[in-house]
Design a protein around this motif. Structure first.
Motif, PDB file in Angstrom:
ATOM      1  N   ILE A 140     -37.833 111.090 -32.551  1.00 28.12           N
ATOM      2  CA  ILE A 140     -37.091 112.319 -32.798  1.00 28.12           C
ATOM      3  C   ILE A 140     -35.639 112.149 -32.370  1.00 28.12           C
ATOM      4  CG2 ILE A 140     -36.874 114.754 -32.140  1.00 28.12           C
ATOM      5  CD1 ILE A 140     -39.868 114.896 -31.927  1.00 28.12           C
ATOM      6  N   GLY A 141     -35.435 111.446 -31.248  1.00 30.86           N
ATOM      7  CA  GLY A 141     -34.090 111.261 -30.723  1.00 30.86           C
ATOM      8  C   GLY A 141     -33.197 110.440 -31.628  1.00 30.86           C
ATOM      9  N   MET A 142     -33.768 109.645 -32.521  1.00 33.86           N
ATOM     10  CA  MET A 142     -32.962 108.868 -33.443  1.00 33.86           C
ATOM     11  C   MET A 142     -32.074 109.768 -34.297  1.00 33.86           C
ATOM     12  SD  MET A 142     -35.746 105.955 -34.555  1.00 33.86           S
ATOM     13  CE  MET A 142     -34.736 105.074 -35.729  1.00 33.86           C
ATOM     14  N   ALA A 143     -32.591 110.925 -34.685  1.00 34.75           N
ATOM     15  CA  ALA A 143     -31.800 111.860 -35.486  1.00 34.75           C
ATOM     16  C   ALA A 143     -30.671 112.459 -34.661  1.00 34.75           C
ATOM     17  CB  ALA A 143     -32.698 112.965 -36.042  1.00 34.75           C
ATOM     18  N   SER A 144     -30.949 112.787 -33.394  1.00 32.88           N
ATOM     19  CA  SER A 144     -29.892 113.298 -32.509  1.00 32.88           C
ATOM     20  C   SER A 144     -28.828 112.239 -32.276  1.00 32.88           C
ATOM     21  CB  SER A 144     -30.488 113.747 -31.165  1.00 32.88           C
ATOM     22  OG  SER A 144     -31.422 114.782 -31.340  1.00 32.88           O
ATOM     23  N   SER A 145     -29.272 110.985 -32.133  1.00 37.16           N
ATOM     24  CA  SER A 145     -28.332 109.887 -31.938  1.00 37.16           C
ATOM     25  C   SER A 145     -27.445 109.711 -33.169  1.00 37.16           C
ATOM     26  CB  SER A 145     -29.093 108.581 -31.648  1.00 37.16           C
ATOM     27  OG  SER A 145     -28.200 107.523 -31.396  1.00 37.16           O
ATOM     28  N   PHE A 146     -28.050 109.824 -34.346  1.00 35.30           N
ATOM     29  CA  PHE A 146     -27.260 109.751 -35.579  1.00 35.30           C
ATOM     30  C   PHE A 146     -26.193 110.842 -35.596  1.00 35.30           C
ATOM     31  CE2 PHE A 146     -26.397 111.504 -39.764  1.00 35.30           C
ATOM     32  CZ  PHE A 146     -25.935 110.385 -40.445  1.00 35.30           C
TER      33      PHE A 146
ATOM     34  N   GLY B  29     -25.099 112.096 -24.972  1.00 41.88           N
ATOM     35  CA  GLY B  29     -23.649 112.092 -25.130  1.00 41.88           C
ATOM     36  C   GLY B  29     -22.965 110.859 -24.596  1.00 41.88           C
ATOM     37  N   SER B  30     -23.721 109.867 -24.175  1.00 46.36           N
ATOM     38  CA  SER B  30     -23.116 108.641 -23.634  1.00 46.36           C
ATOM     39  C   SER B  30     -22.804 107.639 -24.744  1.00 46.36           C
ATOM     40  CB  SER B  30     -24.048 108.008 -22.606  1.00 46.36           C
ATOM     41  OG  SER B  30     -25.339 107.823 -23.157  1.00 46.36           O
ATOM     42  N   THR B  31     -23.783 107.377 -25.601  1.00 50.28           N
ATOM     43  CA  THR B  31     -23.620 106.399 -26.672  1.00 50.28           C
ATOM     44  C   THR B  31     -22.426 106.673 -27.580  1.00 50.28           C
ATOM     45  OG1 THR B  31     -26.010 106.021 -26.636  1.00 50.28           O
ATOM     46  CG2 THR B  31     -24.823 105.239 -28.553  1.00 50.28           C
ATOM     47  N   PRO B  32     -22.113 107.934 -27.909  1.00 47.23           N
ATOM     48  CA  PRO B  32     -20.951 108.193 -28.772  1.00 47.23           C
ATOM     49  C   PRO B  32     -19.652 107.607 -28.246  1.00 47.23           C
ATOM     50  CG  PRO B  32     -22.276 110.169 -28.597  1.00 47.23           C
ATOM     51  CD  PRO B  32     -22.856 109.180 -27.638  1.00 47.23           C
ATOM     52  N   ASN B  33     -19.532 107.396 -26.946  1.00 49.44           N
ATOM     53  CA  ASN B  33     -18.322 106.796 -26.388  1.00 49.44           C
ATOM     54  C   ASN B  33     -18.136 105.367 -26.893  1.00 49.44           C
ATOM     55  OD1 ASN B  33     -17.170 108.700 -24.071  1.00 49.44           O
ATOM     56  ND2 ASN B  33     -19.400 108.835 -24.044  1.00 49.44           N
ATOM     57  N   ALA B  34     -19.245 104.658 -27.099  1.00 46.41           N
ATOM     58  CA  ALA B  34     -19.177 103.306 -27.668  1.00 46.41           C
ATOM     59  C   ALA B  34     -19.067 103.370 -29.186  1.00 46.41           C
ATOM     60  CB  ALA B  34     -20.406 102.507 -27.265  1.00 46.41           C
ATOM     61  N   ALA B  35     -19.807 104.301 -29.793  1.00 45.26           N
ATOM     62  CA  ALA B  35     -19.801 104.418 -31.258  1.00 45.26           C
ATOM     63  C   ALA B  35     -18.411 104.709 -31.800  1.00 45.26           C
ATOM     64  CB  ALA B  35     -20.773 105.510 -31.691  1.00 45.26           C
TER      65      ALA B  35
ATOM     66  N   LEU C 216     -25.838 118.539 -26.376  1.00 47.92           N
ATOM     67  CA  LEU C 216     -26.722 119.055 -27.422  1.00 47.92           C
ATOM     68  C   LEU C 216     -26.242 120.408 -27.938  1.00 47.92           C
ATOM     69  CD1 LEU C 216     -30.196 118.020 -25.970  1.00 47.92           C
ATOM     70  CD2 LEU C 216     -29.115 117.102 -28.022  1.00 47.92           C
ATOM     71  N   THR C 217     -25.689 121.215 -27.040  1.00 49.75           N
ATOM     72  CA  THR C 217     -25.119 122.495 -27.471  1.00 49.75           C
ATOM     73  C   THR C 217     -23.991 122.254 -28.472  1.00 49.75           C
ATOM     74  OG1 THR C 217     -25.648 123.538 -25.350  1.00 49.75           O
ATOM     75  CG2 THR C 217     -23.961 124.605 -26.712  1.00 49.75           C
ATOM     76  N   ALA C 218     -23.147 121.282 -28.170  1.00 43.73           N
ATOM     77  CA  ALA C 218     -22.002 120.978 -29.043  1.00 43.73           C
ATOM     78  C   ALA C 218     -22.446 120.449 -30.402  1.00 43.73           C
ATOM     79  CB  ALA C 218     -21.085 119.971 -28.358  1.00 43.73           C
ATOM     80  N   ILE C 219     -23.370 119.490 -30.416  1.00 46.00           N
ATOM     81  CA  ILE C 219     -23.753 118.915 -31.716  1.00 46.00           C
ATOM     82  C   ILE C 219     -24.577 119.899 -32.544  1.00 46.00           C
ATOM     83  CG2 ILE C 219     -23.592 116.544 -30.876  1.00 46.00           C
ATOM     84  CD1 ILE C 219     -26.605 116.383 -30.764  1.00 46.00           C
TER      85      ILE C 219
ATOM     86  N   ALA D  48     -21.126 108.043 -41.066  1.00 43.75           N
ATOM     87  CA  ALA D  48     -22.584 107.905 -41.037  1.00 43.75           C
ATOM     88  C   ALA D  48     -23.017 106.464 -40.825  1.00 43.75           C
ATOM     89  CB  ALA D  48     -23.192 108.443 -42.331  1.00 43.75           C
ATOM     90  N   ALA D  49     -22.189 105.505 -41.229  1.00 46.71           N
ATOM     91  CA  ALA D  49     -22.553 104.095 -41.092  1.00 46.71           C
ATOM     92  C   ALA D  49     -22.759 103.725 -39.630  1.00 46.71           C
ATOM     93  CB  ALA D  49     -21.481 103.210 -41.721  1.00 46.71           C
ATOM     94  N   GLN D  50     -21.874 104.197 -38.746  1.00 46.22           N
ATOM     95  CA  GLN D  50     -22.028 103.928 -37.320  1.00 46.22           C
ATOM     96  C   GLN D  50     -23.195 104.724 -36.736  1.00 46.22           C
ATOM     97  OE1 GLN D  50     -21.531 102.260 -33.635  1.00 46.22           O
ATOM     98  NE2 GLN D  50     -20.739 101.612 -35.613  1.00 46.22           N
ATOM     99  N   GLY D  51     -23.446 105.917 -37.269  1.00 48.38           N
ATOM    100  CA  GLY D  51     -24.607 106.692 -36.818  1.00 48.38           C
ATOM    101  C   GLY D  51     -25.908 105.962 -37.096  1.00 48.38           C
ATOM    102  N   ILE D  52     -25.995 105.316 -38.262  1.00 49.15           N
ATOM    103  CA  ILE D  52     -27.204 104.572 -38.625  1.00 49.15           C
ATOM    104  C   ILE D  52     -27.357 103.329 -37.752  1.00 49.15           C
ATOM    105  CG2 ILE D  52     -28.244 103.186 -40.468  1.00 49.15           C
ATOM    106  CD1 ILE D  52     -27.120 105.279 -42.438  1.00 49.15           C
ATOM    107  N   VAL D  53     -26.258 102.611 -37.519  1.00 48.84           N
ATOM    108  CA  VAL D  53     -26.317 101.418 -36.664  1.00 48.84           C
ATOM    109  C   VAL D  53     -26.771 101.793 -35.257  1.00 48.84           C
ATOM    110  CG1 VAL D  53     -24.919  99.649 -35.509  1.00 48.84           C
ATOM    111  CG2 VAL D  53     -24.629 100.059 -37.953  1.00 48.84           C
ATOM    112  N   GLN D  54     -26.259 102.910 -34.735  1.00 46.30           N
ATOM    113  CA  GLN D  54     -26.628 103.312 -33.376  1.00 46.30           C
ATOM    114  C   GLN D  54     -28.077 103.800 -33.287  1.00 46.30           C
ATOM    115  OE1 GLN D  54     -25.134 102.807 -30.618  1.00 46.30           O
ATOM    116  NE2 GLN D  54     -23.179 102.077 -31.415  1.00 46.30           N
TER     117      GLN D  54
END
Length: 476
Positions: A101-107, A276-282, A424-427, A293-299
């Motif tokens: 489920i978290g994969m979608a949030s990560s995207f 909210g940590s991974t987006p700093n690298a993405a 999560l509130t923000a996204i 979306a390309a980076q969202g899929i890779v992450q």
């Protein structure tokens, strides 16, 4: 103090975080057209494309490895052991669920970070939750709040967790004094973090695959060695997840609750989806193809590798060794060492110590990079403040070798929950933008053309973007 921290954890993780994580993951799964399932077969192709170097940022593969460096830490070893001892084998099942489920949030969060990124003074892309809170929502105060939480988490608390696991593992395997371990970690961490984001990313693109492959190889060998027991282990995980084993004892509700809570806590600490940590690298990547979306899929690949592969590898070692019940006298990392020693003797404990050293070291370095990134957002990145952050990080690494494990993990859980609630509130508020990003990408894929993001198609979004960020992208 431990009682208060336990009370806070019970409130945050007893209901709030479980419902929020499940709800957000399910919502983005639907809003993105079930993107984690539709693009599962395309992951190898996306990973191959991510190697292409682009100007102005890291390659997508470097960004992935940097985010994996933060993800793949002691949570993949000690965290899994703690989840199993606290919630039983069923916690592993809920770790899997949290990852899928978290994969979608990560995207969602990583695509937003790519969209709202901007260039720093040196031309390097920067971004993350604080940036999309500021630009996408127009709420700089929320970005500041998130940055403070992240600085506390990644500059301070999480590094104590990593250092704690390393010192315990090295002391157990080699009888190495914890002070010596702490000093060694401090020195090597300093040598790496002073070289900056690009140098860290170049190191991680080599270190992360090697250390992951080493741990996976050990787990696969053990699993093949005990292949006849694998079906029984999987059955135990599933039965325990739903309380079927305990039904006769009348403890179904408690058992499911414990397994679910422990699985989600440790799963999120490990894969960091939605935190909210991974987006700093993405955001630091110059994504290819040139579409958010390309980076969202890779992450999303990072979540898959971290939890469904590496954490499962740890769980198999533990459960095949018979460590599936609470052992309060043994901490998480020592439990993994004892399990490996069960199969390989003293060498097994030493091997785990070496692996956790690599895992934790990479996490500490990546954690610092995240913290420094948010120092830049707060416009506090003067040389004096940057060195203050570095020194504080090193001090916390040293303290982590001395603190007791329960206090460290409880603090990590609380700060993790506060970060996740804010992010999560923000996204969720930005979910219409996430839907546009996903739909635009899928539309172009269906047409058989290379996905290219053209801000001019979306005037409301275009006016929120940093000037020049997407100007050099070829228009359709």
């Amino acid at each position: 103090m431990p009682e208060f921290l336990s009370f806070m954890n019970e409130i945050l993780w007893g209901s709030v975080m479980i419902y929020l994580l499940l709800g957000a993951g399910a919502w983005f799964t639907w809003r993105t057209g079930y993107i984690q399932f539709r693009y599962l077969r395309h992951f190898p192709k996306s990973l191959k494309r991510s190697l292409s170097p682009q100007s102005g940022g890291l390659t997508a593969f470097q960004a992935l490895c940097t985010s994996l460096a933060a993800r793949v830490g002691s949570g993949n070893l000690a965290g899994v052991a703690i989840a199993i001892t606290a919630g039983g084998p069923g916690a592993v099942f809920w770790m899997w669920v949290s990852a899928i489920i978290g994969m979608a949030s990560s995207f969602a969060e990583c695509s937003l970070a790519q969209l709202y990124k901007e260039r720093d003074a040196s031309g390097q892309f920067r971004g993350g939750p604080a940036w999309y809170m500021s630009r996408g929502l127009g709420m700089r105060w929320m970005g500041v709040l998130f940055s403070v939480f992240l600085l506390l988490a990644y500059g301070l608390i999480f590094n104590t967790v990593q250092a704690n696991s390393v010192s315990n593992a090295m002391h157990f395997a080699f009888d190495l004094p914890k002070v010596v371990c702490g000093v060694g970690l401090m020195i090597f961490t300093l040598l790496v973090i002073v070289r900056g984001l690009r140098s860290v990313a170049k190191l991680m693109q080599w270190l992360v695959p090697i250390m992951a492959a080493l741990w996976m190889s050990a787990s696969v060998i053990i699993s093949l060695w005990h292949l006849n027991q694998i079906p029984m282990v999987i059955e135990t995980i599933i039965r325990s997840a739903f309380g079927w084993q305990e039904a006769a004892a009348g403890a179904v509700g408690y058992t499911i609750s414990q397994a679910l809570t422990s699985g989600f806590q440790r799963g999120m600490f490990s894969n960091e989806a939605g935190m909210g940590s991974t987006p700093n690298a993405a955001a630091a990547a110059a994504s290819w193809p040139p579409h958010p979306a390309a980076q969202g899929i890779v992450q999303m690949i990072g979540v898959l590798v971290d939890t469904l592969i590496i954490c499962t590898a740890t769980a198999m070692v533990l459960l095949l060794a018979g460590y599936d019940t609470a052992q309060t006298s043994v901490d998480g990392i020592q439990l993994v060492q004892k399990a490996m020693a069960y199969f390989a003797g003293r060498w097994g404990a030493e091997f785990v110590a070496a692996i956790v050293l690599l895992f934790a070291f990479s996490s500490i370095v990546a954690n610092y990079i995240y913290a420094e990134n948010n120092l830049i957002y707060l416009k506090l990145n003067s040389p004096r403040n940057v060195w203050l952050l570095r020194i504080t990080t090193l001090v916390m690494v040293m303290l982590g070798t001395m603190l007791s494990l329960p206090v460290v993990w409880q603090l990590a859980d609380i700060i993790m929950a506060l970060m996740a609630i804010t992010n999560l509130t923000a996204i969720l508020l930005l979910s219409p933008v996430v839907r546009i990003i996903a739909s635009d990408y899928l539309r172009q894929r269906k047409l058989g053309v290379k996905p290219v993001f053209d801000p001019a198609r979306y005037p409301e979004i275009e006016q929120q973007l940093a000037p020049g960020t997407w100007d050099d992208v070829p228009r359709q």
